[in-house]
Design a protein around this motif. Structure first.
Motif, short mmCIF file in Angstrom:
data_model
loop_
_atom_site.label_atom_id
_atom_site.label_comp_id
_atom_site.label_asym_id
_atom_site.label_seq_id
_atom_site.Cartn_x
_atom_site.Cartn_y
_atom_site.Cartn_z
N ALA A 124 -0.17 4.41 6.49
CA ALA A 124 -1.39 3.77 6.01
C ALA A 124 -2.34 3.55 7.17
N PRO B 198 -3.51 4.32 1.85
CA PRO B 198 -2.33 5.13 2.17
C PRO B 198 -2.71 6.49 2.74
N CYS C 197 0.83 -1.21 0.00
CA CYS C 197 0.00 0.00 0.00
C CYS C 197 0.86 1.26 0.00
N VAL C 198 1.87 1.33 0.90
CA VAL C 198 2.69 2.54 0.97
C VAL C 198 3.66 2.63 -0.20
N VAL D 290 3.78 9.98 0.79
CA VAL D 290 3.14 8.90 1.54
C VAL D 290 3.71 8.90 2.95
#
Length: 672
Positions: A397, A387, A345-346, A394
């Motif tokens: 999350a 995120p 995700c990140v 970023v």
């Protein structure tokens, strides 16, 4: 027959009238007293038709075959009426024979037949499901539409009880409603029912059900009628509209609840709390460790080879769950490998959604095998990681899981979570920038605060400084203890109005100026006038200050006040009291038109204590200043082993965790 308005006449075996219905009286004009016991043929039939009628009567009575036809009969008013008759033989339990005649004028009969046929077609062709049930709630009639709605044919419903064969909705609630309608006669209209039918067990449907009691013309309850309309499309539209309203309400709630402070951990907790239980059963907020090192963080990957260092900030659950134990504890630093879904995700800056979680997915969600087993035991069946992105970077999350909520995460849930995350990410980013700035200001301010000189002539002193709570900026409070010539000591406490690095810098400049002026051995009021001129050049800052000089040889203290709270004098063996000083005008305001700065001298004996402090110690929003000052003097009535102990006790009793101001506290005791 009452309902249809048909006249009923019963004759005995001799042709005499033994039953004359109200409809017969209405149709032919004769009352029961005029008709009962008389030969029907003589009363009703014209002479030319008498033989024919008597012959037909004998035929019905002897053969038992019914007869129907049309002929004229006499009305009481002398006119004749052309009526249509239906005749049949009746037999009682003793063998006695009777003839039943049913009569109605042809126009009315045609209308009744037409209405009955029309009603039958309306019932059969109606798109509304219709059913009639007896008072014991057994089906006696069901139209085709109800068969289609319920998915059960009429032959499976007729004669059966409602509870055992209701094809939709909640049978218990509907049966209770039917009994209430039967008992009270009050119709139940448009009851919304949601359920599933046997023909489509996987699809939820909705119906509008209405119930009303059926009575005969005499008022006797003969059953209950039910109409059912399929409103699934409307139900789905209403449900979707409600979901949209809920999403907007949640977003509005998130805007209010997330980012109430500039504290990083508090902001993360607020995000996790907003996410449960409306969006997820368990929520965790994690940030990249490099983000916490300050704005911009450390460049490059955290550990290389696709791994990242993640620090947990918050975990929240809608109910006690072992899934919480599977999450990283807030404050823990964890190394996530590239196979973990949060890492993906990140790394991609995109949400990761697993609507239906499998055993293999749990190993990618959890940090280790034990955590995966805990998630399985908790019943985690759907997962999403979104995120936290602020200003193109970023930050981490938010990790969302569903256990008791049976629905999988949908695209709408992803949009809602993304909206939460984007709002929270900006707040988290602001908090980390602020943390860096606050830490810089705090470091600057602490570097400017003095240490109490180890040897003071005739005095011992103790001090405390506490910055404002974590969500507020560093202020400009300061204190100083300055040894002077001829063994005198200057005691200073001041407060620069405002906060942040600039306020701390202004405080440092005023402290430096105060130390310089103290070495000139000037009167305290003169020192404050010079500080007023310096502060005026620090636009837009204003400061308050207490400046006192203790002379051990004269056992006196000369004090001047520039808009500051009065010091407390505690006489040895006496009650604490606030010194009545000319308050003067705050520094930076200028003395033109203001209150002139003046010094007063107070004698001090061995054991006397002078307490100087800033407003952060006593000012609150819910109590007036006199009440708080009284609390301060009350606490000073008790002596501690050391001045430092007294300082700690005052801070513990008066200082509130949410006070948005810092505190400087200075206590000096005359030793002689």
């Amino acid at each position: 027959m009452d309902l249809l308005g048909v006249a009923a006449v019963v004759l005995d075996s001799d042709g005499r009238i033994v039953l004359w219905s109200p409809q017969a009286e209405q149709l032919l004009g004769y009352t029961p007293q005029e008709a009962l016991g008389r030969p029907a043929a003589r009363l009703l039939v014209a002479d030319e038709h008498l033989d024919l009628v008597l012959d037909l009567f004998r035929q019905v009575m002897e053969s038992g075959e019914g007869w129907e036809g049309v002929f004229r009969v006499h009305h009481k008013d002398g006119s004749t009426r052309l009526l249509e008759w239906r005749n049949m033989r009746l037999q009682d339990d003793t063998g006695g024979l009777y003839a039943l005649g049913l009569a109605q004028d042809q126009a009315t009969l045609r209308r009744v037949e037409r209405d009955l046929a029309l009603s039958a077609r309306l019932v059969d062709q109606s798109p509304i499901g219709l059913a009639v049930l007896r008072p014991d709630l057994r089906y006696v009639a069901v139209n085709p539409a109800l068969e289609r709605i319920g998915g059960l044919p009429a032959e499976e419903l007729l004669g059966r009880g409602f509870r055992e064969s209701v094809p939709f909705g909640d049978p218990d609630r509907l049966e209770d409603a039917m009994r209430a309608v039967l008992a009270t006669g009050t119709p139940l209209l448009d009851r919304h029912v949601v359920g599933r039918v046997p023909s489509e067990p996987a699809a939820e449907r909705a119906w509008s059900v209405s119930l009303y009691r059926l009575e005969d013309p005499g008022g006797r309850v003969i059953g209950v009628a039910m109409s059912v309309v399929d409103v699934t499309d409307r139900h789905l539209a209403d449900t979707e509209a409600e979901r949209a309203r809920n999403r907007l309400a949640l977003i509005a709630d998130a805007s209010v609840r997330i980012g109430t402070t500039l504290d990083l951990e508090q902001t993360a907790r607020e995000l996790a709390d907003v996410a449960v239980p409306h969006l997820a059963d368990v929520a965790a907020v994690d940030v990249l460790d490099r983000v916490l090192s300050g704005p911009g963080g450390r460049p490059g990957p955290d550990t290389g080879e696709g791994h990242v260092l993640i620090r947990a900030l918050a975990v929240a659950a809608a109910f006690p769950s072992v899934a919480v134990d599977a999450a990283d504890r807030p404050g823990e630093l964890a190394r996530y490998d590239e196979g973990r879904l949060v890492t993906r995700c990140v790394a991609t800056a995109r949400p990761v959604v697993i609507p239906e979680v499998s055993g293999a997915d749990l190993r990618d969600i959890a940090r280790d095998e034990r955590a995966a087993r805990l998630l399985a035991r908790a019943g985690v069946h759907s997962y999403m990681a979104v995120p936290l992105i602020a200003r193109g970077e970023v930050l981490g999350a938010i990790d969302l899981k569903r256990c008791r909520n049976p629905e999988p995460f949908t695209e709408d849930d992803v949009l809602l979570a993304t909206e939460f995350a984007s709002r929270a990410a900006v707040c988290i980013d602001n908090a980390r920038w602020y943390r860096e700035q606050r830490q810089t200001a705090l470091t600057l301010q602490r570097s400017m605060l003095p240490e109490i000189p180890r040897r003071l002539v005739g005095l011992e002193a103790a001090s405390r400084y506490q910055p404002a709570r974590a969500g507020s900026e560093v202020g400009g409070d300061w204190f100083d203890v300055i040894p002077m010539e001829r063994e005198r000591t200057a005691l200073v406490v001041g407060d620069v109005m405002g906060s942040g690095i600039t306020a701390a810098t202004a405080m440092g400049r005023l402290r430096t100026a105060t130390q310089t002026l103290a070495r000139l051995a000037l009167d305290p009021a003169v020192v404050l006038r010079h500080l007023d001129e310096i502060t005026a050049g620090l636009d837009p800052y204003i400061a308050t200050c207490i400046y006192a000089v203790y002379d051990p040889h004269r056992a006196q203290c000369c004090i001047a006040n520039a808009g500051h709270l009065p010091p407390v004098l505690v006489r040895r063996g006496g009650a604490p009291r606030l010194l009545d000083l000319p308050s003067g005008t705050p520094l930076g305001v200028g003395q033109v038109g203001g209150v002139a700065l003046r010094s007063i001298t107070v004698g001090l004996d061995p054991g006397d204590v002078l307490v100087l402090y800033t407003d952060g110690l006593v000012e609150t929003r819910d109590q007036d200043i006199d009440t708080r000052l009284a609390a301060l003097t009350g606490l000073l009535q008790t002596q501690d082993a050391t001045l430092g102990d007294t300082c700690d006790r005052l801070l513990g009793a008066l200082r509130r965790p949410d006070t948005p101001d810092d505190v400087a506290l200075l206590m000096a005791r005359v030793t002689g």
